[in-house]
Design an enzyme around this catalytic site. Structure first.
Site, PDB file in Angstrom:
ATOM      1  N   TYR A  66       0.829  -1.210   0.000  1.00  0.00           N
ATOM      2  CA  TYR A  66       0.000   0.000   0.000  1.00  0.00           C
ATOM      3  C   TYR A  66       0.863   1.258   0.000  1.00  0.00           C
ATOM      4  CZ  TYR A  66      -4.519  -2.217  -0.030  1.00  0.00           C
ATOM      5  OH  TYR A  66      -5.620  -2.924  -0.438  1.00  0.00           O
ATOM      6  N   ARG A  69       1.673   1.872  -3.549  1.00  0.00           N
ATOM      7  CA  ARG A  69       0.516   2.415  -4.280  1.00  0.00           C
ATOM      8  C   ARG A  69       0.218   3.849  -3.856  1.00  0.00           C
ATOM      9  NH1 ARG A  69      -4.293  -1.205  -3.680  1.00  0.00           N
ATOM     10  NH2 ARG A  69      -5.233   0.364  -5.027  1.00  0.00           N
ATOM     11  N   GLN A  96     -15.627   3.207  -7.133  1.00  0.00           N
ATOM     12  CA  GLN A  96     -14.959   2.078  -6.469  1.00  0.00           C
ATOM     13  C   GLN A  96     -13.510   2.432  -6.187  1.00  0.00           C
ATOM     14  OE1 GLN A  96     -16.205  -1.825  -8.697  1.00  0.00           O
ATOM     15  NE2 GLN A  96     -16.443  -0.138 -10.114  1.00  0.00           N
ATOM     16  N   HIS A 114     -15.412   1.731  -1.813  1.00  0.00           N
ATOM     17  CA  HIS A 114     -14.338   0.864  -1.307  1.00  0.00           C
ATOM     18  C   HIS A 114     -13.365   1.619  -0.413  1.00  0.00           C
ATOM     19  CE1 HIS A 114     -15.133  -2.193  -4.801  1.00  0.00           C
ATOM     20  NE2 HIS A 114     -15.989  -2.318  -3.808  1.00  0.00           N
ATOM     21  N   CYS A 126     -11.611  -0.292  16.473  1.00  0.00           N
ATOM     22  CA  CYS A 126     -11.883   0.408  17.733  1.00  0.00           C
ATOM     23  C   CYS A 126     -12.411   1.816  17.454  1.00  0.00           C
ATOM     24  CB  CYS A 126     -10.630   0.476  18.611  1.00  0.00           C
ATOM     25  SG  CYS A 126      -9.467   1.776  18.143  1.00  0.00           S
ATOM     26  N   ASN A 209     -15.475   2.456 -21.797  1.00  0.00           N
ATOM     27  CA  ASN A 209     -14.422   1.510 -21.430  1.00  0.00           C
ATOM     28  C   ASN A 209     -13.588   1.257 -22.682  1.00  0.00           C
ATOM     29  OD1 ASN A 209     -12.960  -0.933 -20.543  1.00  0.00           O
ATOM     30  ND2 ASN A 209     -14.501  -1.073 -18.945  1.00  0.00           N
ATOM     31  N   ALA A 227     -11.307   6.848 -21.406  1.00  0.00           N
ATOM     32  CA  ALA A 227     -12.151   7.744 -20.614  1.00  0.00           C
ATOM     33  C   ALA A 227     -11.717   9.204 -20.773  1.00  0.00           C
ATOM     34  CB  ALA A 227     -12.093   7.337 -19.141  1.00  0.00           C
TER      35      ALA A 227
HETATM   36  C1  BJW Z   1     -10.276   1.795 -19.130  1.00  0.00           C
HETATM   37  C2  BJW Z   1      -9.094   2.512 -19.345  1.00  0.00           C
HETATM   38  C3  BJW Z   1      -9.221   3.820 -19.863  1.00  0.00           C
HETATM   39  C4  BJW Z   1      -8.562   0.594 -18.579  1.00  0.00           C
HETATM   40  N1  BJW Z   1     -10.446   4.315 -20.117  1.00  0.00           N
HETATM   41  N2  BJW Z   1     -11.467   2.297 -19.384  1.00  0.00           N
HETATM   42  C5  BJW Z   1     -21.307 -12.058  -6.032  1.00  0.00           C
HETATM   43  C6  BJW Z   1     -20.796 -12.906  -6.985  1.00  0.00           C
HETATM   44  C7  BJW Z   1     -19.474 -13.328  -6.928  1.00  0.00           C
HETATM   45  C8  BJW Z   1     -18.624 -12.925  -5.904  1.00  0.00           C
HETATM   46  C9  BJW Z   1     -19.130 -12.079  -4.950  1.00  0.00           C
HETATM   47  C10 BJW Z   1     -20.451 -11.663  -5.023  1.00  0.00           C
HETATM   48  N3  BJW Z   1     -20.681 -10.839  -3.966  1.00  0.00           N
HETATM   49  C11 BJW Z   1     -19.533 -10.709  -3.250  1.00  0.00           C
HETATM   50  C12 BJW Z   1     -18.588 -11.476  -3.824  1.00  0.00           C
HETATM   51  C13 BJW Z   1     -17.162 -11.611  -3.343  1.00  0.00           C
HETATM   52  C14 BJW Z   1     -16.269 -10.475  -3.742  1.00  0.00           C
HETATM   53  C15 BJW Z   1     -16.259 -10.346  -5.259  1.00  0.00           C
HETATM   54  O1  BJW Z   1     -16.921  -9.523  -5.849  1.00  0.00           O
HETATM   55  N4  BJW Z   1     -15.451 -11.159  -5.923  1.00  0.00           N
HETATM   56  C16 BJW Z   1     -15.367 -11.139  -7.388  1.00  0.00           C
HETATM   57  C17 BJW Z   1     -13.948 -10.785  -7.798  1.00  0.00           C
HETATM   58  C18 BJW Z   1     -15.806 -12.459  -7.928  1.00  0.00           C
HETATM   59  N5  BJW Z   1     -16.693  -9.228  -3.116  1.00  0.00           N
HETATM   60  C19 BJW Z   1     -16.340  -8.885  -1.883  1.00  0.00           C
HETATM   61  O2  BJW Z   1     -15.644  -9.606  -1.182  1.00  0.00           O
HETATM   62  C20 BJW Z   1     -16.860  -7.555  -1.365  1.00  0.00           C
HETATM   63  N6  BJW Z   1     -17.419  -7.690  -0.078  1.00  0.00           N
HETATM   64  C21 BJW Z   1     -18.558  -8.358   0.166  1.00  0.00           C
HETATM   65  O3  BJW Z   1     -19.163  -8.920  -0.715  1.00  0.00           O
HETATM   66  O4  BJW Z   1     -18.948  -8.320   1.477  1.00  0.00           O
HETATM   67  C22 BJW Z   1     -20.098  -9.064   1.867  1.00  0.00           C
HETATM   68  C23 BJW Z   1     -19.610 -10.320   2.541  1.00  0.00           C
HETATM   69  C24 BJW Z   1     -18.868 -10.196   3.692  1.00  0.00           C
HETATM   70  C25 BJW Z   1     -18.433 -11.336   4.329  1.00  0.00           C
HETATM   71  C26 BJW Z   1     -18.690 -12.575   3.750  1.00  0.00           C
HETATM   72  C27 BJW Z   1     -19.413 -12.659   2.584  1.00  0.00           C
HETATM   73  C28 BJW Z   1     -19.879 -11.522   1.970  1.00  0.00           C
HETATM   74  C29 BJW Z   1     -15.714  -6.565  -1.197  1.00  0.00           C
HETATM   75  C30 BJW Z   1     -15.040  -6.230  -2.465  1.00  0.00           C
HETATM   76  C31 BJW Z   1     -13.835  -5.340  -2.184  1.00  0.00           C
HETATM   77  C32 BJW Z   1     -13.012  -5.054  -3.428  1.00  0.00           C
HETATM   78  N7  BJW Z   1     -11.777  -4.474  -3.062  1.00  0.00           N
HETATM   79  C33 BJW Z   1     -10.870  -4.002  -4.089  1.00  0.00           C
HETATM   80  C34 BJW Z   1      -9.591  -3.496  -3.406  1.00  0.00           C
HETATM   81  C35 BJW Z   1      -9.858  -2.144  -2.739  1.00  0.00           C
HETATM   82  C36 BJW Z   1      -8.675  -1.634  -2.003  1.00  0.00           C
HETATM   83  C37 BJW Z   1      -7.507  -1.299  -2.898  1.00  0.00           C
HETATM   84  O5  BJW Z   1      -7.635  -0.594  -3.903  1.00  0.00           O
HETATM   85  O6  BJW Z   1      -6.448  -1.749  -2.547  1.00  0.00           O
HETATM   86  O7  BJW Z   1     -11.487  -2.957  -4.856  1.00  0.00           O
HETATM   87  S1  BJW Z   1     -10.500  -5.234  -5.332  1.00  0.00           S
HETATM   88  C38 BJW Z   1     -10.468  -4.122  -6.692  1.00  0.00           C
HETATM   89  O8  BJW Z   1     -11.562  -4.411  -7.588  1.00  0.00           O
HETATM   90  C39 BJW Z   1     -10.763  -2.732  -6.094  1.00  0.00           C
HETATM   91  C40 BJW Z   1     -11.672  -2.135  -7.132  1.00  0.00           C
HETATM   92  O9  BJW Z   1     -12.423  -1.073  -6.570  1.00  0.00           O
HETATM   93  C41 BJW Z   1     -12.503  -3.318  -7.563  1.00  0.00           C
HETATM   94  C42 BJW Z   1     -13.153  -3.146  -8.901  1.00  0.00           C
HETATM   95  O10 BJW Z   1     -12.209  -3.075  -9.919  1.00  0.00           O
HETATM   96  P1  BJW Z   1     -12.405  -2.022 -11.106  1.00  0.00           P
HETATM   97  O11 BJW Z   1     -12.408  -0.666 -10.562  1.00  0.00           O
HETATM   98  O12 BJW Z   1     -13.543  -2.436 -11.940  1.00  0.00           O
HETATM   99  O13 BJW Z   1     -11.030  -2.172 -11.878  1.00  0.00           O
HETATM  100  P2  BJW Z   1     -10.586  -3.297 -12.944  1.00  0.00           P
HETATM  101  O14 BJW Z   1      -9.117  -3.271 -12.990  1.00  0.00           O
HETATM  102  O15 BJW Z   1     -11.226  -4.594 -12.669  1.00  0.00           O
HETATM  103  O16 BJW Z   1     -11.164  -2.790 -14.330  1.00  0.00           O
HETATM  104  C43 BJW Z   1     -10.639  -1.653 -14.980  1.00  0.00           C
HETATM  105  C44 BJW Z   1     -11.435  -1.442 -16.249  1.00  0.00           C
HETATM  106  O17 BJW Z   1     -11.017  -0.208 -16.827  1.00  0.00           O
HETATM  107  C45 BJW Z   1     -11.223  -2.539 -17.303  1.00  0.00           C
HETATM  108  O18 BJW Z   1     -12.488  -2.961 -17.766  1.00  0.00           O
HETATM  109  C46 BJW Z   1     -10.459  -1.825 -18.433  1.00  0.00           C
HETATM  110  O19 BJW Z   1     -10.834  -2.270 -19.705  1.00  0.00           O
HETATM  111  C47 BJW Z   1     -10.874  -0.390 -18.227  1.00  0.00           C
HETATM  112  N8  BJW Z   1      -9.906   0.649 -18.662  1.00  0.00           N
HETATM  113  N9  BJW Z   1      -8.042   1.788 -19.045  1.00  0.00           N
HETATM  114  C48 BJW Z   1     -11.556   3.609 -19.917  1.00  0.00           C
HETATM  115  N10 BJW Z   1      -8.133   4.649 -20.156  1.00  0.00           N
HETATM  116 ZN    ZN Z   2      -7.562   0.563  17.688  1.00  0.00          ZN
END
Ligand code: BJW
Ligand code: ZN
Length: 239
Positions: A66, A69, A96, A114, A126, A209, A227
């Site tokens: 981190y 980043r 996000q 997020h 805490c 996208n 974008a």
């Molecule tokens: C361009 C470009 C340009 C490039 N112009 N475009 C239902 C189904 C399946 C799984 C699940 C579900 N519900 C929950 C889950 C589990 C899980 C999940 O979703 N997993 C999937 C991967 C399958 N979700 C979770 O765990 C979430 N919590 C939850 O569900 O809690 C309830 C629960 C609790 C306890 C038990 C059970 C349930 C939490 C999700 C947290 C995600 N965290 C991250 C990290 C954040 C911190 C950090 O940054 O370090 O968030 S992961 C990462 O992915 C980050 C992003 O916000 C997130 C989304 O990614 P994003 O933004 O879409 O980026 P990319 O890279 O994927 O895409 C980029 C796009 O841009 C691409 O399409 C390119 O083409 C495009 N692009 N250049 C325009 N110039």
């Molecule tokens: Zn604490």
């Protein structure tokens, strides 16, 4: 520019932008998943770096990742897509992204689903939190209130999204007339589910996208390209 997309934007009173890492890609912030370039998850294991289990197993590794980043984001500047979105005070921005580039561009209504990388919080929940200097990020340290570890105030896999942000996002989505989906793979839930929620509430969906995403089927208009080029053109003059 696509006339249908322009017409949707011009006629909508309430617009939500829903953004992902692709919004900040042209600012030099790496995405997570990108079939062309790979993205962060090609070189780094999300279960080791972005999960509570990964943090428990090796908190120094996660903190160092981190810090890297944070320095990258400190050096980044908002790009023309951030600026064009931010200039529209009538748009609710649901993001996000944990970077602060929309806010730095001057956006007013930003809902961070997020969390933010610009703050640390106590891993034991805490309640202690503190701002961090992105340009000079701290190493692993103890919570001054309870002695547990401090960690970035972001949402990791398996963690619930901040309730207030989630509820605000849902409210904005069910009452908007158009959603502008920018730079997200729409692969991560529950965030990606907001697109279908908007659609089922009657909103038009415009996707920007560089390539098709998991939300392509929901799009009324899909604009393939960068974008930073498409968003400013799409949001030009309101009437
Ligand atoms: C361009 C470009 C340009 C490039 N112009 N475009 C239902 C189904 C399946 C799984 C699940 C579900 N519900 C929950 C889950 C589990 C899980 C999940 O979703 N997993 C999937 C991967 C399958 N979700 C979770 O765990 C979430 N919590 C939850 O569900 O809690 C309830 C629960 C609790 C306890 C038990 C059970 C349930 C939490 C999700 C947290 C995600 N965290 C991250 C990290 C954040 C911190 C950090 O940054 O370090 O968030 S992961 C990462 O992915 C980050 C992003 O916000 C997130 C989304 O990614 P994003 O933004 O879409 O980026 P990319 O890279 O994927 O895409 C980029 C796009 O841009 C691409 O399409 C390119 O083409 C495009 N692009 N250049 C325009 N110039
Ligand atoms: Zn604490």
């Amino acid at each position: 520019m696509n006339d249908v997309a322009r017409r949707i934007i011009r006629s909508a009173e309430r617009i939500v932008s829903f953004s992902g890492a692709g919004l900040s890609a042209e600012s030099g912030v790496p995405t997570f998943r990108d079939p062309q370039t790979g993205g962060l998850w090609k070189d780094f294991d999300p279960t080791r770096l972005a999960s509570p289990q990964g943090f428990a197993a090796d908190p120094d590794l996660v903190t160092e990742w981190y810090a890297w980043r944070r320095r990258t984001i400190a050096e980044a500047q908002p790009n023309p897509a951030h600026t064009a979105l931010a200039a529209r005070g009538d748009i609710t921005h649901v993001t996000q992204n944990v970077d602060d580039l929309l806010r730095r561009a001057g956006a007013q209504h930003v809902i961070e689903l997020h969390g933010t990388i610009a703050r640390d919080r106590c891993h034991a929940a805490c309640g202690h939190e503190e701002a961090v200097d992105l340009a000079d990020p701290p190493g692993l340290r103890a919570c001054p209130a309870c002695g547990d570890h401090l960690r970035p105030d972001v949402v990791w896999f398996g963690e619930t999204l901040p309730a207030e942000a989630w509820e605000a996002a849902e409210r904005a989505c069910v009452s908007c007339e158009a959603m502008l989906v920018v730079g997200t793979s729409a692969a991560v839930y529950p965030a990606a589910g907001l697109i279908a929620l908007c659609k089922s509430a009657g909103a038009k969906i415009i996707i920007v996208n560089t390539q098709p995403s998991e939300a392509s089927d929901l799009a009324d208009v899909e604009l393939l390209g960068k974008a930073g080029e498409i968003v400013p053109e799409l949001l030009q003059e309101r009437h």
